[in-house]
Design an enzyme around this catalytic site. Structure first.
Site, PDB file in Angstrom:
ATOM      1  N   TRP A  38       0.810  -1.214   0.000  1.00  0.00           N
ATOM      2  CA  TRP A  38       0.000   0.000   0.000  1.00  0.00           C
ATOM      3  C   TRP A  38       0.847   1.268   0.000  1.00  0.00           C
ATOM      4  O   TRP A  38       0.523   2.236  -0.691  1.00  0.00           O
ATOM      5  CB  TRP A  38      -1.017  -0.014   1.139  1.00  0.00           C
ATOM      6  CG  TRP A  38      -2.056  -1.051   0.878  1.00  0.00           C
ATOM      7  CD1 TRP A  38      -2.243  -2.219   1.569  1.00  0.00           C
ATOM      8  CD2 TRP A  38      -3.012  -1.077  -0.205  1.00  0.00           C
ATOM      9  NE1 TRP A  38      -3.264  -2.950   0.986  1.00  0.00           N
ATOM     10  CE2 TRP A  38      -3.739  -2.284  -0.088  1.00  0.00           C
ATOM     11  CE3 TRP A  38      -3.312  -0.210  -1.256  1.00  0.00           C
ATOM     12  CZ2 TRP A  38      -4.761  -2.623  -0.989  1.00  0.00           C
ATOM     13  CZ3 TRP A  38      -4.324  -0.552  -2.148  1.00  0.00           C
ATOM     14  CH2 TRP A  38      -5.032  -1.747  -2.009  1.00  0.00           C
ATOM     15  N   ASP A  42      -1.336   6.445   6.628  1.00  0.00           N
ATOM     16  CA  ASP A  42      -2.462   5.638   6.170  1.00  0.00           C
ATOM     17  C   ASP A  42      -2.763   4.623   7.264  1.00  0.00           C
ATOM     18  O   ASP A  42      -1.962   3.720   7.522  1.00  0.00           O
ATOM     19  CB  ASP A  42      -2.083   4.943   4.850  1.00  0.00           C
ATOM     20  CG  ASP A  42      -3.166   3.992   4.349  1.00  0.00           C
ATOM     21  OD1 ASP A  42      -4.212   3.850   5.018  1.00  0.00           O
ATOM     22  OD2 ASP A  42      -2.953   3.374   3.279  1.00  0.00           O
ATOM     23  N   LYS A  90     -12.514  -1.983   7.048  1.00  0.00           N
ATOM     24  CA  LYS A  90     -11.873  -3.013   7.879  1.00  0.00           C
ATOM     25  C   LYS A  90     -12.532  -2.996   9.259  1.00  0.00           C
ATOM     26  O   LYS A  90     -13.312  -3.859   9.579  1.00  0.00           O
ATOM     27  CB  LYS A  90     -10.377  -2.777   8.050  1.00  0.00           C
ATOM     28  CG  LYS A  90      -9.537  -2.323   6.872  1.00  0.00           C
ATOM     29  CD  LYS A  90      -9.611  -2.991   5.626  1.00  0.00           C
ATOM     30  CE  LYS A  90      -8.592  -2.513   4.621  1.00  0.00           C
ATOM     31  NZ  LYS A  90      -8.539  -3.449   3.514  1.00  0.00           N
TER      32      LYS A  90
HETATM   33  C1  LIG Z   1      -3.544   0.069   4.133  1.00  0.00           C
HETATM   34  C2  LIG Z   1      -4.424   0.313   2.943  1.00  0.00           C
HETATM   35  N1  LIG Z   1      -4.346   1.478   2.294  1.00  0.00           N
HETATM   36  C3  LIG Z   1      -5.113   1.734   1.225  1.00  0.00           C
HETATM   37  C4  LIG Z   1      -6.004   0.813   0.750  1.00  0.00           C
HETATM   38  C5  LIG Z   1      -6.814   1.142  -0.452  1.00  0.00           C
HETATM   39  O1  LIG Z   1      -8.115   1.353  -0.065  1.00  0.00           O
HETATM   40  P1  LIG Z   1      -9.324   1.393  -1.094  1.00  0.00           P
HETATM   41  O2  LIG Z   1      -9.490   0.014  -1.632  1.00  0.00           O
HETATM   42  O3  LIG Z   1     -10.456   1.837  -0.214  1.00  0.00           O
HETATM   43  O4  LIG Z   1      -8.984   2.385  -2.141  1.00  0.00           O
HETATM   44  C6  LIG Z   1      -6.149  -0.419   1.402  1.00  0.00           C
HETATM   45  C7  LIG Z   1      -7.117  -1.407   0.918  1.00  0.00           C
HETATM   46  O5  LIG Z   1      -7.242  -2.490   1.394  1.00  0.00           O
HETATM   47  C8  LIG Z   1      -5.329  -0.680   2.524  1.00  0.00           C
HETATM   48  O6  LIG Z   1      -5.418  -1.842   3.170  1.00  0.00           O
END
Ligand SMILES: Cc1ncc(COP(=O)(O)O)c(C=O)c1O
Length: 407
Positions: free
Chosen positions: A118, A210, A235
């Site tokens: 991520w 994040d 989550k």
């Molecule tokens: C730590 C993290 N950041 C960002 C995201 C991306 O999120 P989204 O799918 O809502 O765009 C996720 C998705 O699982 C994630 O686990």
């Protein structure tokens, strides 16, 4: 074959399980919210009922984390992925305004801490958005890697002495919990050489985190050292469709004014934090149902789970239970934990491999028969991943630990 909720242990990585009492309440509200005779999805987002829902969500979030008044809480759309761009666009605009009298605007560096899938994606998005507006023109920014765990294939975190921050970066970015790889920065009350080195970030440089997959799972280490915290709901918080942004108020800037000064990428109005803040997250039609369910989850966490302390204690016990079973199984040679450094292991997403040809399928088939669900690792890395979000009970984790021990 059909199953009752009580018959399965759902270890999904997201979207993931939510507390049953919350879903029961949500189901009632979906048909008839608070005796209005109208379902929650049938109410105007400008109605007093919805205003009560969104304000309640914000109040409970402030209570859970003790969010100070100099931060705004926003409910945004577009998932964590949109926030990869939004944090950059808003901070570059704020910086441009701070430097509005500079004769020549210097291209700012941006420091990324890359610890897994991520944060890699966030860094890639920053590189894209930094591209010059025309061939030969100066880029909007210079994203760089300030620390990475890539050489270990993201099976650990950088140590504190491995960080190399720029003196005057636009911001520093990290991902607290890497959902796919299974690493997480240590808990606030258990600092170690793997903790995020806030004291090394030069004074005045905003820190962005994040927290998508560890939001409301335990207290945030050094909350007040963050400028922005973002978290997709799907989550621990609610259904997918809403993303929480906790942003320090000095970063709520007029991006139109910044765009007129030049040297920054265009900022869509939907991404401007100031617009969201000025309008109580109701600039345009928000995702009312995900916000409603998230509000119910927050209410439940405050009332039934004894706030952050209660949530943290349960999550710590769950993680310790599963890792103890995995370490014992690893000693027997049946499994292998992906994250080798124990102090860098996630409480939320526990990644491991089953040792031996064909054994992974046997493990998953056996697990399925016993009611364990959604244990397959992310398609990009394979293996097994058990996600232990807030709604997963200690009993479910103990049952999985026993299955692993007996496998
Ligand atoms: C730590 C993290 N950041 C960002 C995201 C991306 O999120 P989204 O799918 O809502 O765009 C996720 C998705 O699982 C994630 O686990």
């Amino acid at each position: 074959m059909s199953f009752a909720r009580e018959q399965v242990h759902n270890f999904a990585a997201g979207p993931s399980p939510l507390p049953t009492p919350v879903l029961e309440k949500a189901a009632v509200g979906l048909l008839n919210y608070n005796g209005t005779g109208m379902g929650v999805c049938e109410l105007s987002h400008r109605s007093k009922e919805f205003k009560g829902i969104i304000e309640g969500a914000e109040a409970n979030l402030r209570k859970l984390y003790g969010v100070p008044d100099n931060y705004s809480i926003l409910f945004a759309q577009g998932g964590g992925t949109t926030q990869f761009a939004s944090v950059m666009l808003n901070i570059l605009a704020a910086r441009r305004i701070q430097h509005k009298d500079d004769k020549e605007y210097a291209v700012p560096t941006i420091d990324y801490v890359v610890t897994g899938s991520w944060s890699s994606k966030a860094y890639a998005e920053a590189q894209r958005l930094a591209l010059p507006p025309a061939p030969g023109a100066q880029p909007f920014a210079a994203p760089r890697i300030a620390a990475t765990a890539k050489p270990s294939k993201f099976t650990t975190l950088p140590k504190q002495d491995e960080y190399d921050f720029s003196a005057d970066a636009a911001y520093v970015y990290y991902c607290e919990n890497e959902t796919i790889n299974g690493t997480e920065f240590p808990a606030a009350d258990a600092p170690s050489e793997f903790s995020f080195p806030f004291d090394k970030v030069p004074a005045g440089v905003p820190v962005v985190a994040d927290y998508s997959s560890s939001f409301v799972s335990r207290p945030i280490a050094n909350f007040d050292k963050h400028a922005i915290i973002v978290a997709g709901a799907q989550k621990n918080l609610g259904p997918s469709g809403v993303t929480v942004v906790i942003v320090r108020n000095d970063l709520l800037v007029d991006t139109t004014e910044a765009m007129k000064l030049g040297n920054i990428p265009a900022v869509p109005i939907q991404s401007e934090y100031k617009t969201l803040a000025d309008n109580g997250s109701l600039y345009n039609t928000p995702p009312t149902f995900p916000i409603y369910v998230s509000a119910l989850v927050l209410e439940y966490l405050v009332a039934e789970r004894d706030g952050m302390k209660g949530i943290e204690a349960t999550n710590r016990a769950k993680a310790e239970t599963l890792y103890a079973a995995l370490d014992a199984a690893e000693a027997k040679g049946t499994v292998r934990c992906v994250v080798r450094e124990k102090l860098a292991r996630s409480w939320m997403n526990i990644t491991f491999e089953i040792v031996g040809e064909g054994k992974e399928k046997a493990f998953l088939d056996g697990a399925e028969a016993l009611g364990f669900r959604q244990l397959k690792g992310h398609r990009s890395v394979g293996g097994i991943r058990a996600s232990l979000y807030n709604a997963v009970t200690l009993e479910s984790v103990k049952a999985l630990a026993e299955y692993i021990s007996n496998f």
